[in-house]
Enzyme design. Structure first.
Site, short mmCIF file in Angstrom:
data_model
loop_
_atom_site.label_atom_id
_atom_site.label_comp_id
_atom_site.label_asym_id
_atom_site.label_seq_id
_atom_site.Cartn_x
_atom_site.Cartn_y
_atom_site.Cartn_z
N CYS B 78 27.83 21.63 -8.21
CA CYS B 78 27.91 20.60 -7.17
C CYS B 78 26.93 19.47 -7.49
O CYS B 78 25.72 19.69 -7.57
CB CYS B 78 27.60 21.18 -5.79
SG CYS B 78 27.47 19.90 -4.52
N ILE B 79 27.45 18.28 -7.64
CA ILE B 79 26.61 17.17 -8.10
C ILE B 79 25.57 16.77 -7.05
O ILE B 79 24.42 16.50 -7.39
CB ILE B 79 27.48 15.96 -8.55
CG1 ILE B 79 26.61 14.88 -9.18
CG2 ILE B 79 28.30 15.39 -7.41
CD1 ILE B 79 27.39 13.82 -9.93
#
Lengths: 116, 131
Positions: B78-79
């Site tokens: 997840c960025i």
């Protein structure tokens, strides 16, 4: 495939509540119709005004956006509310109260569960 | 059956991170399908390539890299959670004008939408670690 998000932590204990809501809103953006259950200390996320010392984004504000995102299935477990001396009139969202005994049945209505 | 795994515990959280690895290998060796592991919350720290582990201990990040190269498995991170916790790839380092990046090889920074769309295709969503 429907996902139920279960919120069990108070609003500003680390970033868990925030991360759960981020994921929920993403699922809603993808029109996956996620559902939301507030359980145990998670019901504290529903309190409208909390003076947050950590200056994170207000959870209450994010929750108020749920109807705009099309999140319509929002459940609150009654015993958890009672444990924190809360009543449904304290809550500004369109929610459904469920009894603790109903939880297993509620859970079986969803393919996936993510707990935060 | 098609699986998607979500890793939410840090590599330093002890047994759980190992259990997740063992589960992943077991699924990949079975007749079931697993294309993607999604790292979220503290799990994104698994993608930090700068962690040094004592020689006689298991390096969880290396283990994931080995598994991903042996099978066709995407390690998606997840960025938002990654950037918040200081796990950065070269593109993001440039965007935010950081002098360094540390995303380990084999891991990809992606949006939460990847997890959402995975649930439209998989039969089982298994999550390791949460609160």
């Amino acid at each position: 495939m429907a996902t139920l998000f279960v919120m069990r932590q108070p609003p500003y204990q680390g970033r868990i509540a925030r991360e759960g809501l981020d994921a929920l809103l993403t699922f809603a953006t993808f029109e996956l119709k996620p559902a939301l259950l507030f359980l145990d200390a998670g019901v504290l996320q529903l309190l409208p005004y909390i003076d947050d010392p950590t200056l994170q984004k207000q959870i209450a504000k994010m929750l108020s956006a749920l109807p705009i995102y099309g999140v319509e299935q929002i459940y609150i477990e009654r015993e958890s509310l009672t444990n924190y001396s809360l009543q449904s009139k304290h809550i500004n969202l369109p929610t459904t109260l469920v009894e603790r005994q109903q939880l297993p049945e509620l859970m079986t209505n969803y393919d996936f569960h993510l707990s935060f | 059956m098609k699986y998607t795994l979500v890793i939410r515990c840090a590599p330093t959280d002890g047994g759980l991170a190992h259990t997740a690895l063992q589960f992943t290998e077991a699924v990949l060796q079975s007749a079931h399908k697993l294309d993607m592991v999604f790292f979220y919350q503290r799990g994104v720290l698994t993608a930090n390539g700068l962690g040094i582990v004592p020689q006689d201990e298991v390096n969880i990040t290396h283990k994931w890299q080995q598994i991903a190269s042996r099978y066709t498995l995407q390690l998606n991170v997840c960025i938002t959670a990654a950037l918040f916790q200081g796990v950065v790839n070269p593109q993001e380092a440039q965007r935010y004008q950081l002098s360094q990046h540390n995303l380990a090889d084999g891991f990809n920074l992606v949006g939460l939408g990847q997890l959402a769309s995975a649930t439209t295709e998989c039969d089982r969503l298994i999550s390791f670690g949460s609160n």
